[in-house]
Design a protein around this motif. Structure first.
Motif, PDB file in Angstrom:
ATOM      1  N   TYR A 222      -2.873   4.896   9.494  1.00 12.11           N
ATOM      2  CA  TYR A 222      -2.461   5.685   7.761  1.00 12.11           C
ATOM      3  C   TYR A 222      -1.855   5.939   7.174  1.00 12.11           C
ATOM      4  CZ  TYR A 222      -3.153  10.044  10.376  1.00 12.11           C
ATOM      5  OH  TYR A 222      -2.481  11.320  10.874  1.00 12.11           O
ATOM      6  N   ILE A 223      -1.531   6.037   5.545  1.00 11.05           N
ATOM      7  CA  ILE A 223       0.010   6.342   5.241  1.00 11.05           C
ATOM      8  C   ILE A 223      -0.188   7.832   5.131  1.00 11.05           C
ATOM      9  CG2 ILE A 223       1.508   6.170   3.639  1.00 11.05           C
ATOM     10  CD1 ILE A 223       0.296   3.552   2.994  1.00 11.05           C
ATOM     11  N   LEU A 224       0.696   8.939   5.872  1.00 11.94           N
ATOM     12  CA  LEU A 224       0.738  10.107   5.001  1.00 11.94           C
ATOM     13  C   LEU A 224       1.640  10.184   4.248  1.00 11.94           C
ATOM     14  CD1 LEU A 224      -0.130  12.755   5.476  1.00 11.94           C
ATOM     15  CD2 LEU A 224       1.467  12.981   6.993  1.00 11.94           C
ATOM     16  N   VAL A 225       0.883  10.610   3.019  1.00 18.01           N
ATOM     17  CA  VAL A 225       2.297  11.345   1.994  1.00 18.01           C
ATOM     18  C   VAL A 225       1.788  13.211   2.038  1.00 18.01           C
ATOM     19  CG1 VAL A 225       2.196  11.788  -0.814  1.00 18.01           C
ATOM     20  CG2 VAL A 225       0.876   9.902   0.909  1.00 18.01           C
ATOM     21  N   TYR A 226       2.999  13.467   1.856  1.00 16.91           N
ATOM     22  CA  TYR A 226       3.296  14.712   1.637  1.00 16.91           C
ATOM     23  C   TYR A 226       4.237  15.478   1.090  1.00 16.91           C
ATOM     24  CZ  TYR A 226       3.759  19.969   3.304  1.00 16.91           C
ATOM     25  OH  TYR A 226       4.859  21.117   3.185  1.00 16.91           O
ATOM     26  N   MET A 227       4.296  16.047  -0.647  1.00 19.82           N
ATOM     27  CA  MET A 227       5.296  16.373  -1.029  1.00 19.82           C
ATOM     28  C   MET A 227       5.435  18.081  -1.492  1.00 19.82           C
ATOM     29  SD  MET A 227       4.585  14.311  -5.023  1.00 19.82           S
ATOM     30  CE  MET A 227       3.143  14.588  -4.646  1.00 19.82           C
ATOM     31  N   MET A 228       6.109  18.677  -1.216  1.00 16.52           N
ATOM     32  CA  MET A 228       6.614  20.276  -1.601  1.00 16.52           C
ATOM     33  C   MET A 228       6.686  20.089  -3.025  1.00 16.52           C
ATOM     34  SD  MET A 228       6.910  22.657  -0.011  1.00 16.52           S
ATOM     35  CE  MET A 228       6.606  24.145  -0.290  1.00 16.52           C
TER      36      MET A 228
ATOM     37  N   TYR B  94       5.737   5.220  -4.450  1.00 13.28           N
ATOM     38  CA  TYR B  94       5.773   4.497  -3.516  1.00 13.28           C
ATOM     39  C   TYR B  94       5.328   4.702  -2.224  1.00 13.28           C
ATOM     40  CZ  TYR B  94      11.622   4.842  -5.122  1.00 13.28           C
ATOM     41  OH  TYR B  94      12.418   4.632  -5.456  1.00 13.28           O
ATOM     42  N   ALA B  95       4.650   5.132  -2.656  1.00 17.04           N
ATOM     43  CA  ALA B  95       3.445   5.761  -1.901  1.00 17.04           C
ATOM     44  C   ALA B  95       2.878   4.035  -2.095  1.00 17.04           C
ATOM     45  CB  ALA B  95       2.445   6.423  -1.673  1.00 17.04           C
ATOM     46  N   ARG B  96       1.669   3.839  -3.303  1.00 17.22           N
ATOM     47  CA  ARG B  96       1.298   2.885  -3.834  1.00 17.22           C
ATOM     48  C   ARG B  96       1.882   1.617  -2.991  1.00 17.22           C
ATOM     49  NH1 ARG B  96      -2.437   2.683  -8.548  1.00 17.22           N
ATOM     50  NH2 ARG B  96      -1.726   4.763  -8.990  1.00 17.22           N
TER      51      ARG B  96
ATOM     52  N   ILE C   8       1.239  -2.958   0.891  1.00 14.57           N
ATOM     53  CA  ILE C   8       2.836  -3.439   1.961  1.00 14.57           C
ATOM     54  C   ILE C   8       1.993  -3.533   3.514  1.00 14.57           C
ATOM     55  CG2 ILE C   8       4.975  -4.278   2.793  1.00 14.57           C
ATOM     56  CD1 ILE C   8       5.862  -3.349   0.922  1.00 14.57           C
ATOM     57  N   LEU C   9       1.284  -2.412   3.200  1.00 18.52           N
ATOM     58  CA  LEU C   9       0.934  -2.152   4.842  1.00 18.52           C
ATOM     59  C   LEU C   9      -0.913  -2.575   5.283  1.00 18.52           C
ATOM     60  CD1 LEU C   9       2.910   0.593   6.003  1.00 18.52           C
ATOM     61  CD2 LEU C   9       3.403  -1.903   6.194  1.00 18.52           C
ATOM     62  N   ASN C  10      -1.281  -2.458   3.847  1.00 21.20           N
ATOM     63  CA  ASN C  10      -2.590  -2.701   3.708  1.00 21.20           C
ATOM     64  C   ASN C  10      -3.317  -1.458   4.572  1.00 21.20           C
ATOM     65  OD1 ASN C  10      -5.368  -3.672   2.739  1.00 21.20           O
ATOM     66  ND2 ASN C  10      -5.466  -5.674   4.528  1.00 21.20           N
TER      67      ASN C  10
ATOM     68  N   ILE D 285       9.991  -2.076   4.461  1.00 16.95           N
ATOM     69  CA  ILE D 285       8.891  -1.220   5.173  1.00 16.95           C
ATOM     70  C   ILE D 285       8.209  -1.174   6.534  1.00 16.95           C
ATOM     71  CG2 ILE D 285       6.001  -0.497   4.697  1.00 16.95           C
ATOM     72  CD1 ILE D 285       8.389   1.189   2.550  1.00 16.95           C
ATOM     73  N   GLU D 286       7.842  -2.599   6.957  1.00 17.56           N
ATOM     74  CA  GLU D 286       8.081  -3.158   8.401  1.00 17.56           C
ATOM     75  C   GLU D 286       9.260  -3.705   9.272  1.00 17.56           C
ATOM     76  OE1 GLU D 286       6.653  -7.489   7.187  1.00 17.56           O
ATOM     77  OE2 GLU D 286       4.650  -6.585   5.962  1.00 17.56           O
ATOM     78  N   LYS D 287      10.755  -3.139   8.854  1.00 19.81           N
ATOM     79  CA  LYS D 287      11.319  -2.940   9.975  1.00 19.81           C
ATOM     80  C   LYS D 287      11.333  -1.046  10.392  1.00 19.81           C
ATOM     81  CE  LYS D 287      15.285  -2.284   7.088  1.00 19.81           C
ATOM     82  NZ  LYS D 287      16.570  -2.833   7.536  1.00 19.81           N
ATOM     83  N   GLU D 288      12.179  -1.125  11.485  1.00 21.36           N
ATOM     84  CA  GLU D 288      11.704   0.397  11.602  1.00 21.36           C
ATOM     85  C   GLU D 288      12.911   1.258  10.488  1.00 21.36           C
ATOM     86  OE1 GLU D 288      10.774   2.315  14.990  1.00 21.36           O
ATOM     87  OE2 GLU D 288       9.370   0.183  14.529  1.00 21.36           O
ATOM     88  N   SER D 289      12.607   2.291  10.186  1.00 22.20           N
ATOM     89  CA  SER D 289      12.931   3.027   8.919  1.00 22.20           C
ATOM     90  C   SER D 289      14.359   3.160   9.847  1.00 22.20           C
ATOM     91  CB  SER D 289      12.471   4.151   9.137  1.00 22.20           C
ATOM     92  OG  SER D 289      11.346   4.415   8.959  1.00 22.20           O
ATOM     93  N   TYR D 290      14.446   4.012  11.011  1.00 19.57           N
ATOM     94  CA  TYR D 290      16.200   3.544  11.977  1.00 19.57           C
ATOM     95  C   TYR D 290      15.721   3.592  13.008  1.00 19.57           C
ATOM     96  CZ  TYR D 290      12.485   7.999  13.069  1.00 19.57           C
ATOM     97  OH  TYR D 290      11.922   8.720  13.254  1.00 19.57           O
TER      98      TYR D 290
END
Length: 362
Positions: free
Chosen positions: A218-224, A233-235, A240-242, A330-335
């Protein structure tokens, strides 16, 4: 030796609870005696924390969702209370500076921090207990990664802040902008130290995590702070990741592309959700912090308030803000996770050295 901490420990806020836990755990380990959380509760922080139980929003759909999920928010509060009761050794309750002065907690050393305890917007002015003004012996008090949360402060507060800062044995703040403010206001050279959540390792956080029952990706969405851009962006990330999207929500309003909302969760469940996420989309300082600690790929959307905190953290870890999403991003490492670990270890050791030097090397 008894060490006491003054911070925003009591709020129903994941970052607030978890940074308190981390700092108290580290100081307890260094001191070999349980750290005391001084149970000071500023009236306005208590008020804002209380009203968040109710759906404060102009969006009618969110209001309706909030009214139907009141029970879940009470469940969240109970989980926070249990977490605090299980993990914190607290002093007597103090609701005013007068009470702190009349019956000062019996500690040998005091720490104020972390979190935005020095942000005059949050505390409706300069709040002296968060500067440990009730402790008269300068040698007994330090700040650890205290945050102003802003880059500028109204000059009308300068004289009080300067007076309080002059009364510390050692000062550390969380952001570089805080170092600049301390120097500008008081002439004192403060150290810039990492948020307490980074003082614990990935493995230590996983030990306290409450794992989600559903194990599918899953993709986790967290907003303060609410920001529709985070959802946009989450959409895109979902397309992309399905994989499914889980949203940590305060009021339970479910966006059309979100598969699951989580309301009735406490700090342990929060860590578990981050630890098991395949991807994180957030605008939160501690959302970014736990993404890095738990080595998750993430997309960060700058917050509209107190944004210097996120910018400072990005700079510490040599991260660049990505402004657009595509399949390659999205598919490559973020860092570079190895590089992040090195920086994290360095910052952790720097912070622990500060605590050892100023608490225990008299």
């Amino acid at each position: 030796m008894k060490v006491g901490i003054v911070t925003f420990h009591f709020v129903n806020n994941f970052g607030g609870a978890l940074q308190t836990y981390a700092l108290s755990e580290v100081v307890t380990e260094l001191n070999k005696e349980k750290t005391i959380i001084i149970d000071y509760r500023h009236w306005f922080i208590r008020f804002t924390d209380f009203i968040r139980v109710f759906p404060i929003t102009t969006n009618v759909k969110e209001v309706l969702s909030g009214l139907t999920t009141f029970k879940e928010r009470i469940g969240r509060i109970k989980k926070f209370q249990k977490f605090n009761n299980d993990n914190f050794l607290t002093s007597s309750l103090y609701t005013s500076e007068k009470k702190l002065n009349q019956c000062t907690p019996q500690c040998d050393k005091f720490i104020c921090g972390s979190d935005q305890i020095w942000n005059p917007i949050i505390t409706l002015g300069v709040c002296s207990p968060y500067y440990l003004n009730f402790v008269k012996d300068k040698e007994k008090k330090i700040s650890y990664a205290a945050s102003f949360g802003v880059t500028e402060i109204n000059s009308k507060y300068y004289s009080n802040i300067e007076k309080y800062l002059q009364q510390f044995k050692a000062i550390s703040v969380r952001e570089k902008e805080g170092v600049d403010l301390v120097k500008k206001i008081s002439g004192i050279d403060a150290e810039c130290l990492i948020d307490p959540t980074f003082l614990l390792t990935k493995e230590q956080w996983i030990k306290i995590a409450e794992e989600p029952k559903n194990k599918e990706p899953y993709i986790l969405v967290y907003m303060m702070q609410k920001n529709d851009s985070v959802y946009e962006y989450a959409r895109k990330i979902k397309e992309i990741l399905n994989i499914k999207v889980i949203d940590i929500s305060r009021y339970g309003f479910k966006q059309d592309f979100v598969d699951e909302v989580c309301i009735d969760i406490g700090p342990k469940e929060f860590v578990g959700l981050f630890n098991n996420a395949s991807y994180v989309c957030t605008n939160s300082f501690h959302g970014l912090a736990f993404s890095l600690i738990l080595e998750k790929n993430f997309f960060i959307v700058p917050s509209t308030r107190f944004n210097s905190r996120i910018g400072n953290l990005m700079n510490i870890f040599n991260l660049e803000l990505i402004k657009d999403i595509n399949k390659d991003v999205i598919e490559k490492e973020s860092y570079d996770k190895n590089e992040i670990r090195k920086i994290m270890n360095k910052e952790r050791q720097k912070s622990i050295s500060f605590l050892k030097k100023n608490l225990f090397n008299d």
